[in-house]
Enzyme design. Structure first.
Site, mmCIF file in Angstrom:
data_model
loop_
_atom_site.group_PDB
_atom_site.id
_atom_site.type_symbol
_atom_site.label_atom_id
_atom_site.label_comp_id
_atom_site.label_asym_id
_atom_site.label_seq_id
_atom_site.Cartn_x
_atom_site.Cartn_y
_atom_site.Cartn_z
ATOM 1 C CE LYS A 251 -1.812 -4.481 3.357
ATOM 2 N NZ LYS A 251 -2.089 -5.767 2.715
ATOM 3 C CB SER B 242 -0.859 -0.016 1.272
ATOM 4 O OG SER B 242 -1.492 1.219 1.460
ATOM 5 C CE1 TYR C 123 -4.283 -2.746 5.485
ATOM 6 C CE2 TYR C 123 -3.766 -0.443 5.043
ATOM 7 C CZ TYR C 123 -4.024 -1.723 4.590
ATOM 8 O OH TYR C 123 -3.989 -1.980 3.249
HETATM 9 P P1 NAD Z 1 -11.235 -6.894 0.760
HETATM 10 O O1 NAD Z 1 -11.502 -6.900 2.238
HETATM 11 O O2 NAD Z 1 -12.366 -6.641 -0.157
HETATM 12 O O3 NAD Z 1 -10.528 -8.259 0.330
HETATM 13 C C1 NAD Z 1 -9.717 -9.002 1.208
HETATM 14 C C2 NAD Z 1 -10.208 -10.446 1.148
HETATM 15 O O4 NAD Z 1 -9.374 -11.245 1.991
HETATM 16 C C3 NAD Z 1 -11.640 -10.601 1.643
HETATM 17 O O5 NAD Z 1 -12.367 -11.377 0.703
HETATM 18 C C4 NAD Z 1 -11.484 -11.343 2.973
HETATM 19 O O6 NAD Z 1 -12.595 -12.170 3.251
HETATM 20 C C5 NAD Z 1 -10.201 -12.116 2.740
HETATM 21 N N1 NAD Z 1 -9.450 -12.460 3.964
HETATM 22 C C6 NAD Z 1 -9.088 -11.623 4.974
HETATM 23 N N2 NAD Z 1 -8.383 -12.299 5.895
HETATM 24 C C7 NAD Z 1 -8.281 -13.580 5.455
HETATM 25 C C8 NAD Z 1 -7.669 -14.756 5.958
HETATM 26 N N3 NAD Z 1 -7.016 -14.744 7.115
HETATM 27 N N4 NAD Z 1 -7.768 -15.902 5.240
HETATM 28 C C9 NAD Z 1 -8.433 -15.927 4.061
HETATM 29 N N5 NAD Z 1 -9.042 -14.835 3.529
HETATM 30 C C10 NAD Z 1 -8.963 -13.687 4.222
HETATM 31 O O7 NAD Z 1 -10.060 -5.828 0.520
HETATM 32 P P2 NAD Z 1 -9.495 -5.230 -0.837
HETATM 33 O O8 NAD Z 1 -9.828 -3.796 -0.872
HETATM 34 O O9 NAD Z 1 -9.838 -6.108 -1.969
HETATM 35 O O10 NAD Z 1 -7.933 -5.334 -0.521
HETATM 36 C C11 NAD Z 1 -7.148 -6.430 -0.934
HETATM 37 C C12 NAD Z 1 -5.741 -6.259 -0.400
HETATM 38 O O11 NAD Z 1 -5.211 -5.026 -0.897
HETATM 39 C C13 NAD Z 1 -5.638 -6.179 1.115
HETATM 40 O O12 NAD Z 1 -4.460 -6.847 1.528
HETATM 41 C C14 NAD Z 1 -5.531 -4.698 1.387
HETATM 42 O O13 NAD Z 1 -4.849 -4.426 2.582
HETATM 43 C C15 NAD Z 1 -4.742 -4.237 0.180
HETATM 44 N N6 NAD Z 1 -4.929 -2.813 -0.152
HETATM 45 C C16 NAD Z 1 -6.199 -2.331 -0.308
HETATM 46 C C17 NAD Z 1 -6.395 -0.985 -0.608
HETATM 47 C C18 NAD Z 1 -7.776 -0.404 -0.730
HETATM 48 O O14 NAD Z 1 -7.914 0.820 -0.598
HETATM 49 N N7 NAD Z 1 -8.817 -1.192 -0.995
HETATM 50 C C19 NAD Z 1 -5.279 -0.145 -0.753
HETATM 51 C C20 NAD Z 1 -3.998 -0.671 -0.602
HETATM 52 C C21 NAD Z 1 -3.848 -2.022 -0.289
HETATM 53 C C1 WQD Z 2 -9.507 9.719 0.811
HETATM 54 C C2 WQD Z 2 -9.687 11.227 1.023
HETATM 55 C C3 WQD Z 2 -10.064 11.802 3.329
HETATM 56 C C4 WQD Z 2 -13.914 9.728 3.698
HETATM 57 C C5 WQD Z 2 -6.951 4.733 2.950
HETATM 58 C C6 WQD Z 2 -5.866 4.041 3.726
HETATM 59 C C7 WQD Z 2 -4.772 3.598 2.795
HETATM 60 C C8 WQD Z 2 -5.320 2.786 1.618
HETATM 61 C C9 WQD Z 2 -6.471 3.458 0.955
HETATM 62 C C10 WQD Z 2 -5.189 0.461 2.139
HETATM 63 C C11 WQD Z 2 -8.960 11.745 2.262
HETATM 64 C C12 WQD Z 2 -11.284 12.120 2.503
HETATM 65 C C13 WQD Z 2 -12.720 10.246 3.222
HETATM 66 C C14 WQD Z 2 -14.973 10.625 4.024
HETATM 67 C C15 WQD Z 2 -13.573 12.469 3.354
HETATM 68 N N1 WQD Z 2 -5.845 1.520 2.039
HETATM 69 N N2 WQD Z 2 -12.553 11.587 3.050
HETATM 70 N N3 WQD Z 2 -14.747 11.955 3.825
HETATM 71 O O1 WQD Z 2 -7.252 7.755 3.762
HETATM 72 O O2 WQD Z 2 -6.326 8.167 1.430
HETATM 73 O O3 WQD Z 2 -6.373 5.883 2.329
HETATM 74 O O4 WQD Z 2 -7.441 3.846 1.935
HETATM 75 O O5 WQD Z 2 -4.009 0.300 2.080
HETATM 76 O O6 WQD Z 2 -3.891 2.852 3.572
HETATM 77 O O7 WQD Z 2 -5.359 4.927 4.697
HETATM 78 O O8 WQD Z 2 -8.496 6.916 1.697
HETATM 79 O O9 WQD Z 2 -10.826 6.955 0.938
HETATM 80 O O10 WQD Z 2 -10.369 7.049 3.426
HETATM 81 O O11 WQD Z 2 -9.822 9.022 2.002
HETATM 82 O O12 WQD Z 2 -13.426 13.684 3.222
HETATM 83 O O13 WQD Z 2 -16.041 10.222 4.484
HETATM 84 O O14 WQD Z 2 -11.082 11.469 1.271
HETATM 85 O O15 WQD Z 2 -9.857 12.772 4.316
HETATM 86 O O16 WQD Z 2 -8.532 13.059 1.964
HETATM 87 P P1 WQD Z 2 -7.074 7.297 2.382
HETATM 88 P P2 WQD Z 2 -9.955 7.421 2.029
#
Ligand code: NAD
Ligand code: WQD
Length: 336
Positions: free
Chosen positions: A153, A124, A149
């Site tokens: 990562k 991330s 969190y």
């Molecule tokens: P998500 O929660 O939709 O998907 C994660 C999946 O993993 C889910 O289906 C959940 O049921 C499964 N899971 C969780 N723990 C598990 C375990 N112990 N065993 C088996 N399955 C398990 O999330 P997403 O948004 O699709 O994110 C996927 C990955 O990308 C995550 O690792 C997340 O941290 C990372 N990521 C997400 C974002 C974002 O903003 N969505 C940003 C950066 C990184």
């Molecule tokens: C985006 C912008 C908020 C909600 C998070 C995690 C990051 C990554 C992605 C996994 C910011 C603003 C948000 C709301 C708002 N995940 N906001 N009102 O914080 O950039 O990143 O998700 O790895 O680790 O920290 O994403 O979508 O929460 O916010 O004004 O109700 O929207 O302040 O500027 P963020 P976000």
């Protein structure tokens, strides 16, 4: 030969499974449905017309993983499974370290013992912490994360680098996602958060569909063009296609490397609100409130390394991201 996808029923995982199947790969999915549901798997099949094996299993279950590796010829793993809510991670740090870090260690042990040493990991942008200035580059020092969190990562990246240093047979891609939004064009798969969303786009779509009353914009006094926070939003299908390229890379070359997956463009919260209003054809109810603790003013990528090394570039713009997010929400107001 198959690619194992952990967390394949989730938001990014389901879109990646569609693109992997479309690219001709065989896949095996493992998920414990902690944050997803079986219907997403049906829709992956519906969209691709292809079948795959699925195991309902926790990645911390070593015996369960051993069975999956024994029953399938797994060439590489795309590892999405993990917990991802920043606020929840502050309240439940042990659960986050146990699931994300512990789960990844168990997975890598099972991979090593099965002789499968190729992994694409969901990292991330959060690993860049609060001390780097955007555009963020892979050469910058990581760490200085501000919540458990993010620290999971960061720790997993360090663990995977140590693993490679101990055994150069591994191929490891650390994919640093910026802010994924959007959904598959069909409106059949998309983001399906439990409870009240933490992230901006699912909150916006739920206001637009009438499930939530009003978007709170967290602060308009940042040092940004309009005072609201700036982020690098990336279409989830572009992100999924980045995984197809990363799989090609780990199949072809040994080593460990990190790649930003972003567009390189920063948009403010109000840019997103206005683009979404255009996509859904109506005004969005929002109000400005205090800053959210822990938020940065600005975070966007330099995505040039992914283009140079993986041959990948995000192609979809903000209007398409908003249109696709809206189609998914409108067609599935209660999620799956
Ligand atoms: P998500 O929660 O939709 O998907 C994660 C999946 O993993 C889910 O289906 C959940 O049921 C499964 N899971 C969780 N723990 C598990 C375990 N112990 N065993 C088996 N399955 C398990 O999330 P997403 O948004 O699709 O994110 C996927 C990955 O990308 C995550 O690792 C997340 O941290 C990372 N990521 C997400 C974002 C974002 O903003 N969505 C940003 C950066 C990184
Ligand atoms: C985006 C912008 C908020 C909600 C998070 C995690 C990051 C990554 C992605 C996994 C910011 C603003 C948000 C709301 C708002 N995940 N906001 N009102 O914080 O950039 O990143 O998700 O790895 O680790 O920290 O994403 O979508 O929460 O916010 O004004 O109700 O929207 O302040 O500027 P963020 P976000």
């Amino acid at each position: 030969m198959s690619i194992l996808v952990t967390g394949g029923a989730g938001y990014i995982g389901s879109h990646t499974c569609v693109e992997m199947l479309n690219a001709g790969y065989e896949i095996v999915i493992v998920d414990n449905f902690y944050n997803s549901c079986p219907e997403s798997l049906n829709r992956i099949k519906e969209l691709t017309g292809k079948d795959f094996k699925f195991y309902e299993c926790d990645i911390r279950d070593r015996e369960g993983l051993d069975k999956i590796f024994a029953e399938n010829n797994i060439e590489a793993v795309i590892h999405f499974a993990g917990l991802k809510a920043v606020g929840e991670s502050c309240a439940k740090p042990l659960e986050y370290y146990e699931n994300n870090v512990g789960g990844t260690i168990t997975l890598c042990e099972a991979m090593r013992d099965a002789g499968c040493k190729k992994i694409v990991f969901s990292s991330s942008a959060t690993v860049y912490g609060e001390n780097n200035v955007s555009p963020l580059k892979e050469t910058m020092q990581i760490g200085g994360t501000t919540n458990p969190y993010g620290t999971t990562k960061y720790m997993i990246e360090l663990i995977l680098r140590d693993l490679w240093a101990s055994d150069n047979e591994w191929s490891i891609a650390l994919l640093r996602y910026f802010n994924p939004i959007g959904a598959h064009k069909s409106g059949r798969i998309g983001e399906n958060p439990n409870g009240i969303p933490n992230n901006l786009m699912p909150y916006i779509t739920q206001v637009a569909v009438g499930k939530l009353a009003c978007l709170s914009v967290f602060g308009d006094d940042y040092d940004t063009p309009d005072g609201t926070g700036v982020r690098d939003y990336i279409h989830v299908v572009d992100l999924a296609l980045g995984h197809v390229k990363a799989v090609e890379k780990v199949l072809a070359d040994k080593g460990v490397d990190a790649y930003n997956l972003g567009t390189g463009i920063g948009y403010s919260v109000l840019d997103i609100v206005h683009a979404f209003e255009k996509a859904c054809g109506k005004p969005l109810n929002y109000k400005i409130v205090d800053r959210r603790p822990g938020d940065l003013a600005t975070c966007y990528s330099d995505p040039s390394k992914a283009l140079e090394v993986l041959g990948w570039k995000a192609e979809r713009g903000l209007d398409e991201m908003c249109e696709d997010s809206w189609r998914w929400q409108k067609n599935n107001p209660e999620g799956y």
